[in-house]
Design an enzyme around this catalytic site. Structure first.
Site, short mmCIF file in Angstrom:
data_model
loop_
_atom_site.label_atom_id
_atom_site.label_comp_id
_atom_site.label_asym_id
_atom_site.label_seq_id
_atom_site.Cartn_x
_atom_site.Cartn_y
_atom_site.Cartn_z
CE LYS A 124 -1.21 0.95 4.52
NZ LYS A 124 -0.68 0.27 5.46
CG HIS A 147 1.52 -0.76 12.33
ND1 HIS A 147 2.45 0.53 12.03
CD2 HIS A 147 2.02 -1.50 9.89
CE1 HIS A 147 3.23 0.68 10.94
NE2 HIS A 147 3.07 -0.17 9.91
CD GLU A 197 2.89 -6.50 8.23
OE1 GLU A 197 2.46 -8.13 8.76
OE2 GLU A 197 2.34 -5.59 8.76
C1 LIG Z 1 0.51 0.16 6.69
C2 LIG Z 1 1.00 -0.81 6.91
C3 LIG Z 1 1.86 -1.10 7.15
C4 LIG Z 1 3.46 -0.72 6.06
O1 LIG Z 1 3.38 0.12 7.38
P1 LIG Z 1 4.85 1.58 7.14
O2 LIG Z 1 4.39 2.47 8.27
O3 LIG Z 1 4.62 2.35 5.85
O4 LIG Z 1 6.19 1.03 6.87
C5 LIG Z 1 2.55 -2.55 7.16
N1 LIG Z 1 2.13 -3.01 7.85
C6 LIG Z 1 0.22 -3.12 8.25
C7 LIG Z 1 -0.81 -4.49 8.46
C8 LIG Z 1 0.26 -2.21 7.00
O5 LIG Z 1 -1.03 -1.41 7.96
#
Ligand SMILES: *Cc1c(COP(=O)(O)O)cnc(C)c1O
Length: 379
Positions: free
Chosen positions: A47, A184, A261
Protein backbone atom coordinates in the site's frame (compact mmCIF):
# COMPACT_ATOMS: atom_id res chain seq x y z
CA UNK A 1 17.76 11.61 -5.06
CA UNK A 2 18.73 11.78 -8.73
CA UNK A 3 20.89 14.72 -9.86
CA UNK A 4 19.02 18.00 -10.46
CA UNK A 5 20.10 18.02 -14.09
CA UNK A 6 18.58 14.53 -14.53
CA UNK A 7 15.28 15.66 -12.98
CA UNK A 8 15.15 18.72 -15.25
CA UNK A 9 15.99 16.69 -18.29
CA UNK A 10 13.27 14.12 -17.50
CA UNK A 11 10.70 16.86 -16.86
CA UNK A 12 11.58 18.52 -20.19
CA UNK A 13 11.20 15.19 -21.95
CA UNK A 14 8.00 13.94 -20.26
CA UNK A 15 6.33 17.14 -19.07
CA UNK A 16 4.99 17.89 -15.61
CA UNK A 17 3.58 16.96 -13.18
CA UNK A 18 6.06 14.10 -13.10
CA UNK A 19 6.73 11.41 -10.50
CA UNK A 20 10.24 9.96 -10.81
CA UNK A 21 11.03 6.56 -9.30
CA UNK A 22 14.70 5.66 -8.83
CA UNK A 23 14.99 1.88 -8.60
CA UNK A 24 18.63 2.05 -7.44
CA UNK A 25 17.38 3.71 -4.25
CA UNK A 26 14.70 1.03 -3.72
CA UNK A 27 17.38 -1.66 -4.03
CA UNK A 28 19.68 0.27 -1.70
CA UNK A 29 16.92 0.60 0.93
CA UNK A 30 16.08 -3.09 0.64
CA UNK A 31 19.71 -4.11 1.12
CA UNK A 32 20.21 -1.69 4.03
CA UNK A 33 17.16 -3.10 5.83
CA UNK A 34 18.41 -6.65 5.29
CA UNK A 35 21.92 -5.82 6.39
CA UNK A 36 20.84 -4.07 9.58
CA UNK A 37 18.17 -6.65 10.52
CA UNK A 38 19.64 -9.94 9.27
CA UNK A 39 17.13 -12.09 11.17
CA UNK A 40 14.10 -10.33 9.71
CA UNK A 41 12.40 -11.32 6.47
CA UNK A 42 11.10 -8.32 4.48
CA UNK A 43 7.42 -8.35 3.44
CA UNK A 44 7.11 -5.07 1.49
CA UNK A 45 3.78 -3.35 2.37
CA UNK A 46 2.36 -2.79 -1.10
CA UNK A 47 0.00 0.00 0.00
CA UNK A 48 2.93 2.43 0.50
CA UNK A 49 3.41 2.48 -3.27
CA UNK A 50 1.71 -0.15 -5.40
CA UNK A 51 3.39 0.70 -8.71
CA UNK A 52 3.84 -2.64 -10.54
CA UNK A 53 7.44 -1.81 -11.51
CA UNK A 54 8.34 -1.19 -7.85
CA UNK A 55 6.80 -4.54 -6.92
CA UNK A 56 8.79 -6.18 -9.74
CA UNK A 57 12.09 -4.68 -8.56
CA UNK A 58 11.47 -5.87 -4.99
CA UNK A 59 10.35 -9.28 -6.26
CA UNK A 60 13.62 -9.57 -8.18
CA UNK A 61 15.52 -8.67 -4.98
CA UNK A 62 13.85 -11.62 -3.23
CA UNK A 63 11.35 -9.62 -1.18
CA UNK A 64 8.16 -11.04 0.26
CA UNK A 65 4.95 -8.96 0.30
CA UNK A 66 2.23 -7.64 2.62
CA UNK A 67 -1.04 -7.08 0.75
CA UNK A 68 -4.35 -5.76 2.06
CA UNK A 69 -6.83 -6.17 -0.80
CA UNK A 70 -7.51 -8.67 -3.57
CA UNK A 71 -6.12 -6.21 -6.14
CA UNK A 72 -2.85 -5.86 -4.22
CA UNK A 73 -2.68 -9.65 -3.93
CA UNK A 74 -3.09 -9.98 -7.71
CA UNK A 75 -0.46 -7.27 -8.36
CA UNK A 76 2.09 -9.43 -6.54
CA UNK A 77 0.72 -12.64 -8.02
CA UNK A 78 1.32 -11.31 -11.54
CA UNK A 79 5.06 -11.73 -10.95
CA UNK A 80 4.77 -15.48 -10.30
CA UNK A 81 2.37 -16.46 -13.05
CA UNK A 82 5.09 -18.08 -15.11
CA UNK A 83 6.15 -20.36 -12.23
CA UNK A 84 4.87 -23.91 -11.87
CA UNK A 85 1.73 -24.51 -9.80
CA UNK A 86 3.86 -25.94 -6.99
CA UNK A 87 6.35 -23.04 -6.98
CA UNK A 88 3.48 -20.56 -7.03
CA UNK A 89 1.81 -22.15 -4.00
CA UNK A 90 5.13 -22.17 -2.17
CA UNK A 91 5.61 -18.48 -2.93
CA UNK A 92 2.13 -17.61 -1.63
CA UNK A 93 2.64 -19.63 1.56
CA UNK A 94 6.07 -18.31 2.31
CA UNK A 95 6.14 -14.86 0.76
CA UNK A 96 2.70 -13.25 0.91
CA UNK A 97 0.79 -12.17 3.99
CA UNK A 98 -2.72 -10.76 3.63
CA UNK A 99 -2.34 -8.30 6.50
CA UNK A 100 -5.74 -6.67 6.62
CA UNK A 101 -7.51 -7.94 9.76
CA UNK A 102 -10.94 -7.26 8.20
CA UNK A 103 -11.78 -9.04 4.95
CA UNK A 104 -15.11 -9.07 3.17
CA UNK A 105 -16.70 -12.40 2.32
CA UNK A 106 -16.09 -12.09 -1.41
CA UNK A 107 -12.36 -11.58 -0.79
CA UNK A 108 -12.19 -14.52 1.63
CA UNK A 109 -13.82 -16.78 -0.96
CA UNK A 110 -11.35 -15.65 -3.63
CA UNK A 111 -8.37 -16.04 -1.31
CA UNK A 112 -9.26 -19.56 -0.22
CA UNK A 113 -7.95 -21.34 -3.30
CA UNK A 114 -4.53 -19.69 -2.76
CA UNK A 115 -4.32 -20.87 0.90
CA UNK A 116 -2.66 -17.66 2.06
CA UNK A 117 -1.59 -16.43 5.47
CA UNK A 118 -4.14 -13.85 6.72
CA UNK A 119 -4.33 -11.67 9.80
CA UNK A 120 -7.34 -11.30 12.11
CA UNK A 121 -8.01 -9.53 15.39
CA UNK A 122 -11.55 -10.42 16.47
CA UNK A 123 -13.89 -13.38 17.11
CA UNK A 124 -16.33 -12.49 14.32
CA UNK A 125 -13.52 -12.70 11.76
CA UNK A 126 -12.61 -16.25 12.89
CA UNK A 127 -16.10 -17.48 12.00
CA UNK A 128 -15.93 -15.69 8.63
CA UNK A 129 -12.55 -17.22 7.82
CA UNK A 130 -13.72 -20.67 8.93
CA UNK A 131 -16.74 -20.47 6.64
CA UNK A 132 -15.26 -18.78 3.56
CA UNK A 133 -11.50 -19.36 3.64
CA UNK A 134 -10.91 -22.51 5.70
CA UNK A 135 -7.58 -23.19 3.99
CA UNK A 136 -5.99 -19.94 5.19
CA UNK A 137 -3.34 -19.85 7.90
CA UNK A 138 -3.89 -17.28 10.65
CA UNK A 139 -1.82 -14.56 12.26
CA UNK A 140 -3.31 -12.72 15.22
CA UNK A 141 -2.84 -8.93 15.15
CA UNK A 142 -2.22 -7.50 18.62
CA UNK A 143 -2.92 -3.95 19.75
CA UNK A 144 0.28 -2.20 20.86
CA UNK A 145 1.18 1.38 21.82
CA UNK A 146 1.54 3.74 18.81
CA UNK A 147 2.90 6.60 20.92
CA UNK A 148 4.41 9.42 18.88
CA UNK A 149 3.97 7.76 15.47
CA UNK A 150 3.17 10.12 12.58
CA UNK A 151 0.23 7.88 11.57
CA UNK A 152 -1.60 6.11 14.39
CA UNK A 153 -3.18 2.71 13.64
CA UNK A 154 -3.99 1.18 17.04
CA UNK A 155 -7.44 2.77 17.28
CA UNK A 156 -8.59 0.77 14.27
CA UNK A 157 -6.88 -2.63 14.60
CA UNK A 158 -5.50 -5.09 17.10
CA UNK A 159 -6.81 -7.53 19.70
CA UNK A 160 -6.25 -6.54 23.33
CA UNK A 161 -3.20 -8.51 24.54
CA UNK A 162 -5.31 -9.84 27.45
CA UNK A 163 -7.73 -11.55 25.04
CA UNK A 164 -5.08 -12.97 22.70
CA UNK A 165 -4.89 -16.49 24.11
CA UNK A 166 -8.72 -16.70 24.15
CA UNK A 167 -8.73 -15.86 20.41
CA UNK A 168 -6.10 -18.50 19.71
CA UNK A 169 -8.27 -21.02 21.62
CA UNK A 170 -11.38 -19.98 19.68
CA UNK A 171 -9.61 -20.37 16.33
CA UNK A 172 -8.32 -23.77 17.44
CA UNK A 173 -11.85 -24.84 18.46
CA UNK A 174 -13.02 -24.00 14.94
CA UNK A 175 -10.26 -26.09 13.39
CA UNK A 176 -8.05 -23.19 12.28
CA UNK A 177 -4.38 -22.78 13.12
CA UNK A 178 -2.90 -19.55 14.46
CA UNK A 179 0.66 -19.57 13.18
CA UNK A 180 1.86 -16.30 14.60
CA UNK A 181 1.33 -12.87 16.07
CA UNK A 182 1.64 -9.45 14.46
CA UNK A 183 1.52 -5.80 15.43
CA UNK A 184 2.03 -2.35 13.94
CA UNK A 185 3.62 0.38 16.07
CA UNK A 186 2.25 3.20 13.86
CA UNK A 187 3.72 4.57 10.67
CA UNK A 188 6.88 6.72 10.74
CA UNK A 189 7.63 5.71 14.32
CA UNK A 190 10.48 7.74 15.73
CA UNK A 191 9.72 6.55 19.27
CA UNK A 192 11.63 3.26 19.16
CA UNK A 193 10.27 2.32 22.61
CA UNK A 194 7.06 1.30 20.76
CA UNK A 195 8.89 -1.64 19.18
CA UNK A 196 10.51 -2.67 22.45
CA UNK A 197 7.16 -2.67 24.30
CA UNK A 198 5.38 -4.50 21.49
CA UNK A 199 8.00 -7.25 21.40
CA UNK A 200 7.67 -7.81 25.11
CA UNK A 201 3.84 -7.99 24.84
CA UNK A 202 4.14 -10.56 22.05
CA UNK A 203 6.73 -12.65 23.91
CA UNK A 204 4.39 -12.70 26.91
CA UNK A 205 1.49 -13.98 24.78
CA UNK A 206 3.65 -16.72 23.27
CA UNK A 207 4.63 -17.90 26.77
CA UNK A 208 1.02 -17.81 28.00
CA UNK A 209 -0.17 -19.72 24.93
CA UNK A 210 2.52 -22.36 25.46
CA UNK A 211 1.38 -22.95 29.03
CA UNK A 212 -2.16 -23.53 27.71
CA UNK A 213 -0.81 -26.05 25.20
CA UNK A 214 -0.73 -23.92 22.01
CA UNK A 215 2.75 -24.46 20.67
CA UNK A 216 2.17 -23.68 16.99
CA UNK A 217 3.04 -19.98 17.19
CA UNK A 218 6.14 -19.72 15.03
CA UNK A 219 5.86 -16.32 13.31
CA UNK A 220 6.41 -12.95 14.93
CA UNK A 221 5.45 -10.19 12.51
CA UNK A 222 6.86 -6.86 13.70
CA UNK A 223 4.86 -4.90 11.11
CA UNK A 224 5.87 -1.61 9.52
CA UNK A 225 6.53 1.83 10.95
CA UNK A 226 10.27 2.00 10.20
CA UNK A 227 10.96 5.71 9.76
CA UNK A 228 12.16 7.31 6.54
CA UNK A 229 14.88 9.96 7.00
CA UNK A 230 12.62 12.92 6.12
CA UNK A 231 14.68 15.31 8.26
CA UNK A 232 17.66 15.40 10.60
CA UNK A 233 15.48 14.71 13.64
CA UNK A 234 14.87 11.11 12.56
CA UNK A 235 17.36 8.87 14.37
CA UNK A 236 19.44 6.70 12.03
CA UNK A 237 17.93 3.32 11.16
CA UNK A 238 20.89 1.41 12.59
CA UNK A 239 20.09 2.76 16.09
CA UNK A 240 16.66 1.16 15.86
CA UNK A 241 18.10 -1.98 14.28
CA UNK A 242 20.65 -2.44 17.05
CA UNK A 243 17.95 -2.31 19.73
CA UNK A 244 15.62 -4.57 17.76
CA UNK A 245 18.29 -7.19 17.13
CA UNK A 246 19.18 -7.51 20.79
CA UNK A 247 15.51 -7.73 21.86
CA UNK A 248 14.69 -10.28 19.16
CA UNK A 249 17.57 -12.49 20.25
CA UNK A 250 16.76 -12.09 23.94
CA UNK A 251 13.02 -12.87 23.57
CA UNK A 252 12.68 -15.37 20.73
CA UNK A 253 14.57 -18.62 20.10
CA UNK A 254 15.69 -19.39 16.57
CA UNK A 255 12.62 -21.55 15.86
CA UNK A 256 10.58 -18.34 15.76
CA UNK A 257 10.55 -16.75 12.33
CA UNK A 258 10.70 -12.95 12.43
CA UNK A 259 9.08 -11.03 9.60
CA UNK A 260 8.50 -7.29 9.04
CA UNK A 261 6.26 -5.27 6.74
CA UNK A 262 8.18 -2.09 5.88
CA UNK A 263 6.35 0.16 3.41
CA UNK A 264 7.50 3.74 3.80
CA UNK A 265 11.14 2.81 4.53
CA UNK A 266 11.51 1.06 1.16
CA UNK A 267 10.03 3.73 -1.11
CA UNK A 268 9.86 7.18 0.54
CA UNK A 269 13.38 8.25 -0.45
CA UNK A 270 13.19 6.62 -3.89
CA UNK A 271 10.79 9.08 -5.52
CA UNK A 272 10.85 12.76 -6.44
CA UNK A 273 8.05 14.91 -7.83
CA UNK A 274 8.59 17.67 -10.37
CA UNK A 275 5.86 20.25 -10.98
CA UNK A 276 5.51 23.60 -12.77
CA UNK A 277 4.25 27.02 -11.77
CA UNK A 278 0.96 27.64 -13.59
CA UNK A 279 -0.05 30.88 -11.88
CA UNK A 280 1.13 33.51 -9.44
CA UNK A 281 -0.58 36.22 -7.45
CA UNK A 282 0.10 38.45 -4.47
CA UNK A 283 -2.55 38.11 -1.77
CA UNK A 284 -2.44 40.08 1.47
CA UNK A 285 1.18 40.93 0.84
CA UNK A 286 2.23 37.33 0.31
CA UNK A 287 3.41 35.76 -2.90
CA UNK A 288 1.18 32.81 -3.91
CA UNK A 289 2.26 30.23 -6.45
CA UNK A 290 -0.17 27.85 -8.12
CA UNK A 291 1.44 24.65 -9.40
CA UNK A 292 0.16 21.74 -11.49
CA UNK A 293 0.28 19.11 -8.69
CA UNK A 294 -1.40 19.23 -5.29
CA UNK A 295 -2.99 17.48 -2.31
CA UNK A 296 -5.57 15.65 -4.45
CA UNK A 297 -2.63 14.26 -6.41
CA UNK A 298 1.05 13.53 -5.60
CA UNK A 299 0.86 15.60 -2.40
CA UNK A 300 -2.09 13.56 -1.04
CA UNK A 301 0.16 12.53 1.85
CA UNK A 302 -0.30 16.01 3.34
CA UNK A 303 -3.91 15.02 4.07
CA UNK A 304 -3.89 11.22 4.42
CA UNK A 305 -0.36 10.63 5.71
CA UNK A 306 -0.02 13.71 7.96
CA UNK A 307 3.26 14.28 6.15
CA UNK A 308 4.72 17.56 4.92
CA UNK A 309 6.95 18.02 1.90
CA UNK A 310 9.35 20.80 1.01
CA UNK A 311 9.24 22.38 -2.40
CA UNK A 312 12.48 23.50 -3.90
CA UNK A 313 13.23 25.52 -7.00
CA UNK A 314 15.79 24.48 -9.59
CA UNK A 315 16.95 28.08 -9.84
CA UNK A 316 18.76 29.99 -7.12
CA UNK A 317 18.29 33.58 -6.01
CA UNK A 318 17.03 35.61 -3.05
CA UNK A 319 14.16 33.80 -1.34
CA UNK A 320 10.89 34.97 0.17
CA UNK A 321 8.19 33.17 2.18
CA UNK A 322 5.43 32.07 -0.20
CA UNK A 323 2.23 30.05 -0.27
CA UNK A 324 2.03 27.15 -2.70
CA UNK A 325 -1.32 25.82 -3.90
CA UNK A 326 -2.38 22.89 -6.09
CA UNK A 327 -4.32 23.28 -9.35
CA UNK A 328 -7.87 22.42 -8.19
CA UNK A 329 -10.62 24.85 -7.14
CA UNK A 330 -10.61 23.68 -3.52
CA UNK A 331 -8.83 25.76 -0.86
CA UNK A 332 -7.93 22.48 0.87
CA UNK A 333 -5.56 22.01 -2.06
CA UNK A 334 -2.81 23.89 -0.20
CA UNK A 335 0.69 22.44 -0.20
CA UNK A 336 2.33 25.02 2.04
CA UNK A 337 1.63 28.43 3.57
CA UNK A 338 5.30 29.05 4.36
CA UNK A 339 7.72 27.85 1.73
CA UNK A 340 10.96 29.74 1.06
CA UNK A 341 11.29 30.14 -2.70
CA UNK A 342 13.09 32.43 -5.11
CA UNK A 343 11.16 34.57 -7.63
CA UNK A 344 9.56 32.12 -10.08
CA UNK A 345 7.96 32.75 -13.45
CA UNK A 346 5.07 30.86 -15.06
CA UNK A 347 6.36 27.58 -16.47
CA UNK A 348 9.36 27.32 -14.12
CA UNK A 349 9.70 24.09 -12.22
CA UNK A 350 9.83 22.95 -8.59
CA UNK A 351 10.78 19.60 -7.10
CA UNK A 352 9.99 17.75 -3.90
CA UNK A 353 12.12 14.88 -2.61
CA UNK A 354 11.37 11.84 -0.43
CA UNK A 355 7.81 11.65 -1.73
CA UNK A 356 7.65 7.93 -2.64
CA UNK A 357 5.36 6.67 0.15
CA UNK A 358 1.60 7.26 0.47
CA UNK A 359 1.70 9.91 -2.24
CA UNK A 360 0.88 9.19 -5.85
CA UNK A 361 -0.77 5.89 -4.82
CA UNK A 362 -3.58 7.86 -3.16
CA UNK A 363 -3.84 10.39 -5.98
CA UNK A 364 -7.33 11.15 -7.35
CA UNK A 365 -8.79 12.58 -10.56
CA UNK A 366 -10.52 15.40 -8.66
CA UNK A 367 -11.59 18.37 -10.82
CA UNK A 368 -10.54 16.41 -13.89
CA UNK A 369 -6.82 16.69 -13.18
CA UNK A 370 -5.12 13.32 -13.74
CA UNK A 371 -2.43 11.84 -11.46
CA UNK A 372 1.18 12.79 -12.33
CA UNK A 373 2.91 10.76 -15.04
CA UNK A 374 5.44 8.22 -13.77
CA UNK A 375 8.98 7.78 -15.01
CA UNK A 376 11.23 4.97 -13.80
CA UNK A 377 15.00 5.35 -13.75
CA UNK A 378 17.73 2.77 -13.08
CA UNK A 379 15.16 0.00 -13.47
C1 LIG B 1 0.50 0.26 6.33
C2 LIG B 1 0.95 -1.01 6.90
C3 LIG B 1 2.30 -1.37 6.83
C4 LIG B 1 3.37 -0.45 6.30
O1 LIG B 1 3.65 0.54 7.24
P1 LIG B 1 4.88 1.56 7.05
O2 LIG B 1 4.73 2.45 8.23
O3 LIG B 1 4.73 2.22 5.75
O4 LIG B 1 6.13 0.75 7.13
C5 LIG B 1 2.66 -2.60 7.31
N1 LIG B 1 1.75 -3.46 7.83
C6 LIG B 1 0.43 -3.15 7.91
C7 LIG B 1 -0.50 -4.14 8.47
C8 LIG B 1 0.01 -1.91 7.47
O5 LIG B 1 -1.31 -1.60 7.57
Amino acid sequence: MAKLSTLEHLADEHGTPLFIVDHDIIRKNYLAFKEHLPRVQIFYAVKANSDPDIIKTLYDMGSSFDVASMNEFLLVHKNIESLSEKERQKFIWEKIIYANPIKDIKTLKELDSYKPLVTFDNIEEIAKIKQHSPNAGLVLRIKVPNTGAMVELSSKFGAEPGSAVEMIEEAHKQGLVVEGLSFHVGSQTTNFENYIQALSVVAGIIDEAKIKGYKKLKIVDIGGGFPAPYDVNVEPFNNLARRLNSELDRLFDDKIEIIAEPGRYMVATACTSVSSVIGKADREGKRCYYINDGVYHTFSGIIFDHCSYHLQAFKTGPKQICSVFGPTCDALDTISLAEELPELEIGEMLYSENIGAYSRSSSTWFNGFPPASIVHINK
